[in-house]
Design a protein around this motif. Sequence first.
Motif, short mmCIF file in Angstrom:
data_model
loop_
_atom_site.label_atom_id
_atom_site.label_comp_id
_atom_site.label_asym_id
_atom_site.label_seq_id
_atom_site.Cartn_x
_atom_site.Cartn_y
_atom_site.Cartn_z
N ARG A 296 0.74 -1.22 0.00
CA ARG A 296 0.11 -0.05 -0.09
C ARG A 296 0.74 1.26 0.15
O ARG A 296 0.22 2.26 0.02
CB ARG A 296 -0.94 -0.07 1.36
CG ARG A 296 -1.88 -1.24 1.01
CD ARG A 296 -2.65 -1.20 2.25
NE ARG A 296 -3.83 -0.40 2.11
CZ ARG A 296 -4.96 -0.22 2.96
NH1 ARG A 296 -4.83 -0.85 3.85
NH2 ARG A 296 -5.99 0.52 2.51
N TRP A 297 2.11 1.13 0.11
CA TRP A 297 2.93 2.28 0.16
C TRP A 297 4.18 2.13 -0.89
O TRP A 297 4.66 0.95 -0.96
CB TRP A 297 3.47 2.62 1.61
CG TRP A 297 2.45 2.95 2.55
CD1 TRP A 297 1.65 2.13 3.21
CD2 TRP A 297 1.73 4.13 2.67
NE1 TRP A 297 0.69 2.67 4.00
CE2 TRP A 297 0.69 4.18 3.64
CE3 TRP A 297 2.40 5.27 2.18
CZ2 TRP A 297 0.06 5.39 4.06
CZ3 TRP A 297 1.29 6.62 2.68
CH2 TRP A 297 0.30 6.41 3.44
N THR A 298 4.79 3.01 -1.46
CA THR A 298 5.78 3.18 -2.14
C THR A 298 6.89 4.19 -1.90
O THR A 298 6.22 5.21 -1.25
CB THR A 298 5.67 3.02 -3.53
OG1 THR A 298 6.76 2.65 -4.26
CG2 THR A 298 4.82 4.46 -4.03
N GLU B 125 9.21 7.36 -2.09
CA GLU B 125 9.23 8.30 -3.13
C GLU B 125 10.54 8.96 -3.02
O GLU B 125 11.20 9.02 -4.16
CB GLU B 125 8.32 9.62 -2.65
CG GLU B 125 8.47 10.78 -3.97
CD GLU B 125 7.72 12.06 -3.31
OE1 GLU B 125 7.75 12.89 -4.27
OE2 GLU B 125 7.33 12.19 -2.18
N SER C 108 1.09 6.99 -0.62
CA SER C 108 0.38 5.71 -0.77
C SER C 108 0.16 5.10 -2.19
O SER C 108 -0.11 5.96 -3.22
CB SER C 108 -1.14 6.19 -0.42
OG SER C 108 -2.27 5.28 -0.81
N THR C 109 0.13 3.96 -2.49
CA THR C 109 -0.20 3.58 -3.84
C THR C 109 -1.72 3.46 -4.13
O THR C 109 -2.07 3.10 -5.32
CB THR C 109 0.46 1.90 -3.90
OG1 THR C 109 -0.32 1.09 -2.97
CG2 THR C 109 1.70 1.97 -3.70
N GLU C 110 -2.48 3.73 -3.30
CA GLU C 110 -3.90 3.87 -3.74
C GLU C 110 -4.59 5.19 -4.00
O GLU C 110 -5.68 5.47 -4.24
CB GLU C 110 -4.57 3.44 -2.24
CG GLU C 110 -4.53 1.94 -1.96
CD GLU C 110 -5.38 1.54 -0.63
OE1 GLU C 110 -6.33 1.70 -0.81
OE2 GLU C 110 -4.72 1.07 0.00
N TYR D 137 -0.80 8.54 -7.76
CA TYR D 137 -0.09 7.13 -7.80
C TYR D 137 -0.76 6.35 -8.92
O TYR D 137 0.09 5.69 -9.97
CB TYR D 137 0.27 6.46 -6.61
CG TYR D 137 1.06 5.39 -6.72
CD1 TYR D 137 2.51 5.46 -7.11
CD2 TYR D 137 0.48 4.11 -7.13
CE1 TYR D 137 3.39 4.36 -7.06
CE2 TYR D 137 1.45 2.75 -7.34
CZ TYR D 137 2.80 3.08 -7.40
OH TYR D 137 3.73 1.91 -7.57
N ARG D 138 -1.92 6.20 -8.62
CA ARG D 138 -2.79 5.09 -9.72
C ARG D 138 -2.74 5.64 -11.21
O ARG D 138 -2.53 4.95 -12.16
CB ARG D 138 -3.96 4.90 -9.08
CG ARG D 138 -4.04 4.02 -7.91
CD ARG D 138 -5.58 3.95 -7.47
NE ARG D 138 -6.30 3.29 -8.26
CZ ARG D 138 -6.52 2.21 -8.19
NH1 ARG D 138 -5.81 1.25 -7.91
NH2 ARG D 138 -7.24 1.56 -9.27
N MET E 109 0.68 5.25 -12.61
CA MET E 109 1.08 3.76 -12.84
C MET E 109 0.11 3.14 -13.98
O MET E 109 0.01 1.99 -14.52
CB MET E 109 0.89 2.90 -11.59
CG MET E 109 1.81 3.26 -10.55
SD MET E 109 3.43 3.12 -11.06
CE MET E 109 3.67 1.27 -11.27
N SER F 18 -8.70 -0.67 -4.97
CA SER F 18 -7.33 -1.08 -5.18
C SER F 18 -7.03 -2.41 -4.90
O SER F 18 -7.71 -3.20 -3.91
CB SER F 18 -6.59 -0.22 -3.98
OG SER F 18 -5.19 -0.83 -3.87
N GLN G 195 -4.89 -4.17 -3.95
CA GLN G 195 -3.60 -4.37 -2.74
C GLN G 195 -4.22 -5.15 -1.63
O GLN G 195 -5.47 -5.04 -1.40
CB GLN G 195 -3.11 -3.02 -2.04
CG GLN G 195 -2.75 -2.14 -2.98
CD GLN G 195 -1.75 -2.42 -4.21
OE1 GLN G 195 -1.03 -3.45 -3.95
NE2 GLN G 195 -1.80 -1.85 -5.41
#
Length: 194
Positions: free
Chosen positions: A127-129, A131, A148-150, A154-155, A158, A177, A179
């Motif tokens: 759920r996190w990447t 930066e 947050s990848t949500e 970010y979405r 991607m 998500s 995830q």
Amino acid sequence: MLPIIEYSLSYSAPTGAERDALSALTLTPDARWHERMDHARFVVTALHEGTRVGVGIVHTSVTAPTMVPSPMELGGMFVHPAYRRLGIRQHMAEARLTYALSMGGTPITVIDNRNQASWGYYERSARWTPEREYTGYVTGLPMTIWVSTESSWYRTAMGLNPLVPAQPNTVLPHDASPQRPLALGPDQDNAVPA
């Protein structure tokens, strides 16, 4: 027997006695803590029999050099040591993330690289990447910004469908998500704040 924990949600910056009580939960309620409180958009408080045992905030007083649009920092989360390992941090983390996403912001969190438990949790979480890493302005120590990848930002970056911003108290769809759910982090007994 586990204690019964209740949660209180607030959509404004705490003032007066409430602010003093929440500040008492922190390791060091310094100027940065109060700046976060001044810019709080969401505060979740954990209560046991009416006593405050945890606090987590979402604020817009972001000092980390993030490049994301509309950052909402999930900063300033503390749980009283006697109440750790009960899932309180997990519940507050989920509430803060849901709020930031529902407002259309880009949720970020900043982790002190010395906090190995938090670092390990975020590193394992889908759920996190990260930066970027930078040197903290106040501490002069290495810090890492996690995004947050949500988030819609970010979405979209991607190539995924962005989330649609909602209003406070709106539950985001579970299929927004792919995830896995937020797991209980091992950092709940660490003395370094998240």
